[in-house]
Design a protein around this motif. Structure first.
Motif, short mmCIF file in Angstrom:
data_model
loop_
_atom_site.label_atom_id
_atom_site.label_comp_id
_atom_site.label_asym_id
_atom_site.label_seq_id
_atom_site.Cartn_x
_atom_site.Cartn_y
_atom_site.Cartn_z
N SER A 1 -20.55 -18.39 -29.97
CA SER A 1 -21.53 -17.45 -30.52
C SER A 1 -20.84 -16.25 -31.14
O SER A 1 -21.32 -15.70 -32.13
N SER A 2 -19.68 -15.87 -30.61
CA SER A 2 -18.90 -14.81 -31.28
C SER A 2 -18.43 -15.27 -32.65
O SER A 2 -18.47 -14.54 -33.62
N SER B 1 -21.13 -15.12 -35.17
CA SER B 1 -21.72 -13.81 -35.43
C SER B 1 -20.92 -13.15 -36.55
O SER B 1 -19.83 -13.60 -36.89
N ARG B 2 -21.47 -12.07 -37.08
CA ARG B 2 -20.75 -11.41 -38.16
C ARG B 2 -19.38 -10.94 -37.66
O ARG B 2 -19.29 -10.25 -36.65
N LEU C 1 -12.48 -9.37 -34.26
CA LEU C 1 -12.37 -10.82 -34.32
C LEU C 1 -11.20 -11.22 -35.21
O LEU C 1 -10.41 -12.11 -34.88
N ASP D 1 -15.00 -11.49 -43.69
CA ASP D 1 -16.34 -10.94 -43.89
C ASP D 1 -16.99 -11.59 -45.12
O ASP D 1 -18.16 -11.95 -45.11
N GLU D 2 -16.21 -11.70 -46.17
CA GLU D 2 -16.73 -12.31 -47.40
C GLU D 2 -17.15 -13.75 -47.13
O GLU D 2 -18.23 -14.19 -47.54
N THR E 1 -20.31 -13.94 -45.13
CA THR E 1 -21.45 -13.63 -45.98
C THR E 1 -21.80 -14.81 -46.88
O THR E 1 -22.95 -15.21 -47.00
N ILE F 1 -25.07 -15.85 -45.04
CA ILE F 1 -26.06 -14.80 -45.30
C ILE F 1 -26.68 -14.96 -46.69
O ILE F 1 -27.79 -15.42 -46.84
#
Lengths: 746, 237
Positions: free
Chosen positions: B15-16, B19-20, B25, B83-84, B87, B91
């Motif tokens: 779940s980590s 997650s974002r 991380l 992060d990219e 996303t 997302i």
């Protein structure tokens, strides 16, 4: 949010096993210590009271639709936090208990998997489509610092801000004026500049409504109320047809409205000016006009008589393709029905270089037969957006004075175009050409200029001149793809907006469920951005509810009460002012209805409408026409799965005689080519269109792959629409792009 | 570490992972701490459900999650890259979002569909709620957390109330049957196919194998123990 713990320990540790009480329904959580769920991001132990939430109870929450701009009151039925049905609010004058297809499908705007879910910042080259999730603080700080930099280096006028008709628009304009730029882009010049100006130059107002309940004769010029649905007005039209009113529709295409009309006149694009000049000619020559009304209430009749003399129906037949006998009949029947008759002002009148004078000739036709402010005729609606109800406002300082020119040529190039209308396409060109100065940034609020502005390639080029492109929207549309920063707005079912006024009622748009993702209301976004720009004083409200409370202050109702009813009726509102226009001075230069306008002649335009020839398509080419379908709103609803199911793509309407010689059959893929580009689209061969015209729905052909439902379906007319502008009203001339059509080789 | 503790730990890691991602991380991955942690769990419980039956090359992949000795600049870039990629995958994405992390999307092509409501009711009837800032009820993270929660409850029950253990096992089995197995294999396959970043491919593969093993263990005798893993091998090829 938290990430992985650094140690090797189990991060959910800490459960006290002694505290376990055993498992029965509803008490599993009781066995697990709250601390063990500390690492959970999404779930948590529920407080006792939330257990009752799972009830299956159907809540009914009143709010205001936003699937188009008509603002219908609706009731959202919400069960266990999910919106299960939207219905028209019977108490709302705009919907009267009924919603259109779009309104019904609002649920899928909310539950569209493609929605923007969090702020995003671009990480690759502009147009690379590479973004990363960002926090609101980071995204807002970025936009604010870029806007500050632009203001410091080039002045506030280097920032362009644009938006399209919506309830939060006033606050967007507040942000823009507080920042100090005059460069405001709206959809108006792409839509109704000609209508607004044509009627304002004649009656001093464009806010006029037809008295459908009492009318016996209606003329529409291109207005297609059964596809371009304006809910209550569409209902009125249907009722008028049922009660026997005659309806005449001028349109090169056999629209749904034409199908329900008494007569369809397939007019040549631009020939509508000849048609209305000739109708006026007949009414004058045969003395069918209302002499008393004209003497009392108008100026310039003599000039009209003089100038209209050459425009006989026989002459107009050659220009409009409407038989002279038909023109005589319309003129005589219309005059006979008057004053219980009206020629509708129409809405999207961005058609030809003469659109302003076409609207003027329609406005004058109404004046000639004296149907102004009479039962069954045209009435000034009064009050405009405010509807005559005074809402409270929040004190704020005056805006900084704007000293710079506007980029869109108002008023130097377009002296009569009101500032609030503007000429959007000129603004885009000014960004591209850097004249009279170079714009550096563009903040786009719920608008999609890459699709809505003609000549898409030019808009893309203009984007390259900018240091900042920021987009606020609910969907990852084509424009968002090119943005540097994207701010996600909550949908209309998840947010508050400023109050909506309709008639003597005030309506509340309120969240029917909390936001599903990391999104915010426009009211909050503008406030947060304004504060970062040092404009705190212009955003003197704590949150949306505080803003609404201030608006409600003069009214005898609290926000809490309004949340339940959804509206408030002002019973002791301003008295209606019936009676003859002679009793009320009009907001024109003369105070009367201006059949001839001195204002127009002073700046070098024709004081009364005159014929101007418009070049036709020539050999083998077509007028490219665009329009609407009942299931779609501009370019914003194609990704809605329920709506897309009904109209998945747009087709090119083409007459069988034109299709036949080109070997085009129904369903064939064809190229449509103008001076500036070419699109491929499927043909619909139909007799419902003039042989010299082709037609399609605007708003398809999305290039953003972020829109999975509609990506690459249909084609976008703006890729081939040339940017031509009516010199008087600044209105786009969308029916004057000529195209050739040929089959895509197999 | 017991079998149950290992399962709890793996649900937490997964779940980590979905997650974002934040800087923490990214550093966990870069400095090998995450790999060491996973390997630690798997080693300690190789007798248990979580450790056995994972394909050997997946174990190798897990060991090699971190690139060797990154430069400062690379480290900073990795935070952004991660992060990219998160996303882009989960997302919003230009082009197309390939891997929506919601069960409703896979089963009904919309958000907050029946699946989401069923999850919400399950969470609520078990005394949980979805946080205001949390994900939707049918988001992969919500579902993994719910399973982690059921394991925590099982662990508590073992000590205090053994009668409850079969009830909790049945809840897990049913959640797998009605939810996890209907979409998570597809979800993982999509991540494996579309992620440009090794980390997400490996975590997706771990999740696909782990959930397959969990499903098998919760349904003793019903499923061929190696069936799902074989599927993974084929997908990799």
């Amino acid at each position: 949010m938290k990430s992985l713990k650094r140690d090797n320990q189990n991060p959910w540790q800490g459960l006290s096993r002694r505290r376990f009480l055993g498992v029965s329904a509803g008490s599993i959580a009781a066995g697990v210590a709250v601390s063990r769920l500390a690492g959970f991001r999404s779930l948590a132990i529920a407080a006792k009271e939330t257990a009752d939430e799972v009830s299956g109870y159907l809540h009914e929450i009143p709010t205001v639709c936003e699937m188009c701009v008509w603002r219908c009151g609706l009731k959202a039925k919400v069960r266990d936090g999910v919106v299960v049905k939207l219905e028209g609010n019977p108490d709302h004058p705009n919907s009267r208990g009924k919603l259109c297809p779009k309104g019904n499908a609002g649920i899928m705007a909310l539950y569209d998997p493609d929605r923007l879910k969090s702020p995003m910042m671009r990480v690759g080259e502009r147009g690379s489509g590479r973004f990363r999730k960002a926090s609101w603080d980071e995204a807002l700080d970025y936009i604010a610092s870029a806007m500050e930099k632009i203001k410091a280096s080039y002045g506030p006028q280097a920032m362009v801000m644009s938006s399209t008709h919506n309830l939060a628009q006033l606050q967007f304009e507040n942000l823009m004026q507080a920042y100090g730029t005059p460069n405001y882009g709206t959809q108006r010049s792409l839509c109704f500049n000609a209508m607004v100006m044509g009627f304002t130059m004649t009656y001093g107002t464009s806010d006029v409504v037809g008295d459908y309940a009492n009318t016996r004769y209606i003329i529409y010029n291109g207005r297609n109320l059964l596809d371009g649905i304006a809910n209550s007005e569409t209902q009125d039209l249907i009722a008028a047809i049922h009660s026997g009113a005659k309806v005449v529709v001028l349109d090169p295409r056999f629209t749904k409205t034409a199908a329900k009309a008494s007569a369809w006149l397939p007019v040549r694009p631009g020939g509508d000016l000849a048609f209305f000049l000739a109708v006026n000619n007949v009414i004058i020559r045969e003395e069918l006009y209302d002499k008393e009304f004209i003497d009392k209430n108008t100026v310039g009749f003599e000039e009209l008589v003089r100038e209209t003399a050459p425009y006989t129906p026989e002459w107009a037949e050659k220009k409009s393709d409407i038989p002279a006998a038909q023109i005589y009949k319309v003129a005589r029947d219309f005059a006979a029905a008057a004053p219980r008759a009206f020629a509708h002002p129409n809405w999207r009148t961005s058609n030809t270089l003469n659109s302003f004078q076409i609207e003027r000739s329609i406005a004058i036709l109404n004046a000639l037969v004296g149907n102004w402010n009479q039962p069954g005729g045209l009435h000034p609606a009064g009050g405009g957006d405010g509807g005559g109800i005074e809402l409270g406002s929040i004190p704020q300082p005056p805006y900084p004075r704007v000293a710079s020119l506007r980029l869109d040529g108002v008023p130097l190039k377009y002296p009569l175009v009101p500032l609030k209308l503007g000429v959007f396409q000129e603004m885009r060109d000014a960004i591209l050409w850097g004249k009279p100065y170079q714009a550096k940034g563009w903040l786009i609020f719920r608008q999609n200029p890459l699709m809505s502005l003609s000549d898409r390639a030019r808009t893309l080029e203009a984007f390259k001149k900018l240091d900042l492109i920021a987009v606020i929207d609910i969907l990852p549309n084509d424009t968002a793809y090119y943005a540097d920063v994207i701010l996600p707005e909550s949908t209309y079912l998840e947010r508050y907006d400023p109050l909506s006024v309709a008639g003597n009622k005030v309506f509340l748009r309120q969240p029917v469920i909390p936001p599903m993702y990391d999104t915010k209301s426009a009211l909050e976004i503008f406030k947060l951005l304004g504060e970062r720009l040092g404009l705190h004083e212009f955003f003197n409200y704590k949150d949306e509810e505080a803003y609404l409370n201030a608006q409600l202050k003069p009214l005898n109702i609290t926000l809490e009460e309004m949340k339940k009813t959804g509206f408030y009726e002002v019973t002791s509102g301003p008295e209606e002012k019936p009676g003859h226009p002679s009793e009320v001075a009009l907001q024109t230069a003369s105070g009367k209805i201006e059949i001839a306008s001195e204002t127009l002649s002073q700046v070098g335009y024709d004081a009364v409408p005159k014929w101007k020839e418009i070049a036709g398509p020539g050999d083998g080419k077509f007028y490219l026409l665009t329009g609407k379908v009942a299931q779609m709103t501009q370019s914003s609803t194609q990704n809605n799965q329920w709506l897309s199911k009904h109209v998945p793509e747009n087709l090119l309407w083409i007459h069988p005689s034109a299709a036949g010689v080109r070997g085009i059959q129904d369903g064939d893929l064809v190229y449509v080519e103008s001076k500036i580009g070419r699109i491929a689209i499927k043909a619909k061969v139909t007799e419902g269109i003039r042989p010299d015209c082709v037609w399609t729905i605007f708003g398809y052909g999305h290039r953003s792959k972020g829109l999975r439902t509609t990506y690459a379906k249909g084609a976008l007319s703006s890729e081939i629409h040339e940017s031509l502008t009516d010199p008087v009203s600044g209105s786009q001339a969308l029916s004057q792009t000529m195209v050739s059509v040929y089959k895509v080789p197999a | 570490m017991s079998d149950l503790d290992a399962r709890i730990a793996i649900y937490e890691i997964l779940s980590s992972a979905f997650s974002r991602p934040g800087r923490d991380l990214a550093m966990e991955i870069l400095y090998g701490r995450l790999a060491r942690r996973i390997n630690g769990i798997l080693k300690e419980c190789c007798e248990s459900s979580a450790g056995c039956c994972l394909p050997t090359d997946l174990l190798d992949q897990l060991r090699s999650l971190s690139p060797p000795a990154p430069e400062e600049r690379e480290r900073l870039e990795f935070v952004v890259d991660l992060d990219e990629e998160y996303t882009r995958l989960f997302i919003n994405a230009f082009p197309t979002l390939r891997v929506p992390p919601y069960e409703s999307y896979y089963r009904e092509k919309r958000m907050m569909g029946r699946a989401a409501m069923e999850c919400l009711f399950l969470y609520r009837s078990d005394g949980l709620t979805v946080r205001d800032e949390g994900e939707l009820p049918d988001h992969i993270v919500s579902q993994l957390e719910y399973l982690g929660f059921l394991c925590l409850a099982e662990s508590a029950a073992q000590a205090g109330s053994p009668d409850a253990v079969p009830v909790l096992r049945r809840k897990q089995r049913e959640f797998y049957e009605k939810h996890i197995m209907t979409w998570v294999p597809d979800f993982c396959f999509r991540v494996q196919s579309h992620s440009k970043i090794h980390f997400y491919r490996v975590m997706a593969r771990l999740m696909k194998n782990f959930t397959a093993i969990e499903n098998r263990n919760l349904n003793p005798g019903k499923l061929d123990p190696f069936q799902e893993v074989m599927h993974d091998e084929i997908a990799q090829a």
